[in-house]
Write a protein that holds these residues in place. Structure first.
Motif, PDB file in Angstrom:
ATOM      1  N   ARG A 158     -43.944   3.793 -18.139  1.00 33.58           N
ATOM      2  CA  ARG A 158     -43.715   2.766 -19.155  1.00 33.58           C
ATOM      3  C   ARG A 158     -42.925   1.630 -18.519  1.00 33.58           C
ATOM      4  N   PRO A 159     -43.024   0.431 -19.042  1.00 31.37           N
ATOM      5  CA  PRO A 159     -42.283  -0.696 -18.448  1.00 31.37           C
ATOM      6  C   PRO A 159     -40.776  -0.509 -18.587  1.00 31.37           C
ATOM      7  N   ILE A 160     -40.057  -0.765 -17.499  1.00 29.89           N
ATOM      8  CA  ILE A 160     -38.590  -0.741 -17.520  1.00 29.89           C
ATOM      9  C   ILE A 160     -38.114  -2.175 -17.319  1.00 29.89           C
ATOM     10  N   THR A 162     -35.189  -3.315 -19.316  1.00 34.81           N
ATOM     11  CA  THR A 162     -33.774  -3.335 -19.686  1.00 34.81           C
ATOM     12  C   THR A 162     -33.186  -1.951 -19.434  1.00 34.81           C
ATOM     13  N   VAL A 163     -31.877  -1.864 -19.439  1.00 39.02           N
ATOM     14  CA  VAL A 163     -31.213  -0.569 -19.308  1.00 39.02           C
ATOM     15  C   VAL A 163     -31.668   0.370 -20.420  1.00 39.02           C
ATOM     16  N   GLU A 164     -31.841  -0.158 -21.615  1.00 38.15           N
ATOM     17  CA  GLU A 164     -32.232   0.669 -22.763  1.00 38.15           C
ATOM     18  C   GLU A 164     -33.593   1.336 -22.552  1.00 38.15           C
ATOM     19  N   ASP A 165     -34.450   0.728 -21.760  1.00 40.24           N
ATOM     20  CA  ASP A 165     -35.775   1.307 -21.511  1.00 40.24           C
ATOM     21  C   ASP A 165     -35.702   2.603 -20.703  1.00 40.24           C
ATOM     22  N   MET A 166     -34.557   2.846 -20.069  1.00 36.41           N
ATOM     23  CA  MET A 166     -34.382   4.076 -19.287  1.00 36.41           C
ATOM     24  C   MET A 166     -34.072   5.285 -20.180  1.00 36.41           C
ATOM     25  N   ALA A 222     -49.407   4.427  -6.796  1.00 35.18           N
ATOM     26  CA  ALA A 222     -49.977   3.379  -7.653  1.00 35.18           C
ATOM     27  C   ALA A 222     -51.089   3.906  -8.545  1.00 35.18           C
ATOM     28  N   GLU A 223     -51.619   5.076  -8.208  1.00 44.02           N
ATOM     29  CA  GLU A 223     -52.633   5.704  -9.053  1.00 44.02           C
ATOM     30  C   GLU A 223     -52.006   6.583 -10.137  1.00 44.02           C
ATOM     31  N   LEU A 224     -50.747   6.931  -9.965  1.00 49.37           N
ATOM     32  CA  LEU A 224     -50.088   7.883 -10.860  1.00 49.37           C
ATOM     33  C   LEU A 224     -49.247   7.209 -11.934  1.00 49.37           C
ATOM     34  N   VAL A 225     -48.632   6.081 -11.598  1.00 48.53           N
ATOM     35  CA  VAL A 225     -47.893   5.285 -12.581  1.00 48.53           C
ATOM     36  C   VAL A 225     -48.264   3.824 -12.377  1.00 48.53           C
ATOM     37  N   HIS A 226     -48.095   3.022 -13.423  1.00 50.39           N
ATOM     38  CA  HIS A 226     -48.616   1.655 -13.364  1.00 50.39           C
ATOM     39  C   HIS A 226     -47.574   0.591 -13.679  1.00 50.39           C
ATOM     40  N   ASN A 227     -46.302   0.980 -13.686  1.00 53.66           N
ATOM     41  CA  ASN A 227     -45.216   0.028 -13.939  1.00 53.66           C
ATOM     42  C   ASN A 227     -44.172   0.176 -12.839  1.00 53.66           C
TER      43      ASN A 227
END
Length: 345
Positions: A158-160, A162-166, A222-227
């Motif tokens: 998932r896109p990270i 901000t700190v909150e995204d962690m 790059a095939e396993l995660v996309h962000n």
């Protein structure tokens, strides 16, 4: 049997062994070099094997390195240091943090936002080894080279931004210090060596990992995660410390000329070479993710400052832990920063 027949038989035996007579006589030492990465990875392919080849050439074939990649001699990556101490291998390469808490002073270079330029940081680490750590926490081995990798990047499902995204994200971390940082940022850290990452991601054991771009092609990340989240500014989110060490007895019993050849390719020369090669290979790894259409997130300076603030308790705890061990943690941080600056960071 006639003399001519005997000589022919001896020559045939030498040729059958795959060695020319001169080379068979010249080789004096064979050294087993053990490490955890697959052969195509940057470190074995572009650092370790060229380093060993230069030594073999300099000695005129008197020494030969046998390369055992991907733990081919057995065991798991955290066992590599003890394999060097015990003589299972003559030389090993490992991430220092795979043996958590065992090399406390080394951890100073892994603290959040400590690293600036990876080459300068590697040379600082190597200088600290030569002036302190070789006779201290590395006294049971001969350190041939000490370095760090390029800037650490967060790779996630998932896109990270901000700190909150962690918050709540299960993230693989390589070392004790880095796992503590991930926890402080709100993630759930799961420690594991690099070779375990692909399976952990594919099975959902973790949803992300922190590693530099350089090694991502070796595990097809790059095939396993996309962000992929990068940190702008002068300091990297983190780095990990890496060493190549030799069994002390194997080193001590080397003939003088072979030992001199190894020394000539080691120390600061190896530290600078290894760090530069790893840093140079960040771009090809990043290019693969870009070509795949993955999302590359570059944090704003304001967001980087928020990550720094959130990571500060990690540094404070580490200083307290060092003080409890009789090590002046604040002084060691100041020393590390001064050494990095001295070497151009």
């Amino acid at each position: 049997m006639k003399r001519r027949t005997i000589m022919k038989t001896m020559a045939a035996a030498v040729l059958a062994s795959g060695l020319a007579p001169g080379l068979a006589a010249a080789q004096e030492v064979t050294l087993r070099l053990h490490q955890f990465l697959p052969p195509p990875a940057t470190v074995p392919k572009h650092i370790i094997k060229p380093w060993a080849a230069r030594i073999e050439e300099a000695t005129g074939g008197k020494v030969k390195f046998e390369h055992y990649d991907a733990m081919a001699l057995g065991g798991k990556p955290p066992e590599l240091m003890d394999q060097a101490i015990d003589g299972v291998a003559d030389v090993i390469m490992t991430v220092v943090g795979y043996t958590p808490g065992r090399f406390p002073k080394t951890e100073v270079f892994e603290l959040p936002f400590m690293m600036t330029n990876p080459v300068a940081t590697a040379k600082a680490f190597q200088e600290l080894v030569e002036t302190d750590l070789q006779d201290g926490e590395y006294k049971d081995v001969k350190v041939l080279g000490a370095w760090v990798h390029g800037p650490g990047v967060i790779h996630a499902d998932r896109p990270i931004e901000t700190v909150e995204d962690m918050e709540g994200l299960k993230v693989r971390g390589p070392t004790r210090v880095i796992n503590d940082m991930l926890k402080e940022l709100g993630a759930t850290p799961i420690g594991m060596p690099l070779p375990a990452i692909p399976e952990a991601l594919s099975k959902g054991v973790v949803g992300g990992t922190v590693i530099p771009w350089e090694v991502t092609p070796a595990i097809k990340l790059a095939e396993l995660v996309h962000n992929h989240t990068e940190f702008t500014g002068d300091e990297a989110l983190y780095t990990a410390t890496i060493v190549m060490v030799m069994n002390k007895d194997s080193y001590a019993k080397l003939p003088d000329d072979i030992r001199a050849a190894i020394d000539a390719e080691s120390g600061q020369k190896l530290a600078e070479f290894a760090a530069q090669v790893m840093w140079d290979h960040d771009k090809p790894g990043r290019d693969i993710a870009v070509k795949a259409g993955n999302t590359i997130i570059q944090l704003s300076p304001e967001q980087v400052e928020r990550f720094k603030a959130a990571s500060q308790p990690v540094i404070d705890r580490w200083v307290a832990e060092m003080d409890a061990k009789g090590i002046d943690g604040k002084a060691l941080i100041a020393q590390a920063k001064a050494l990095i600056k001295k070497h151009g960071g």
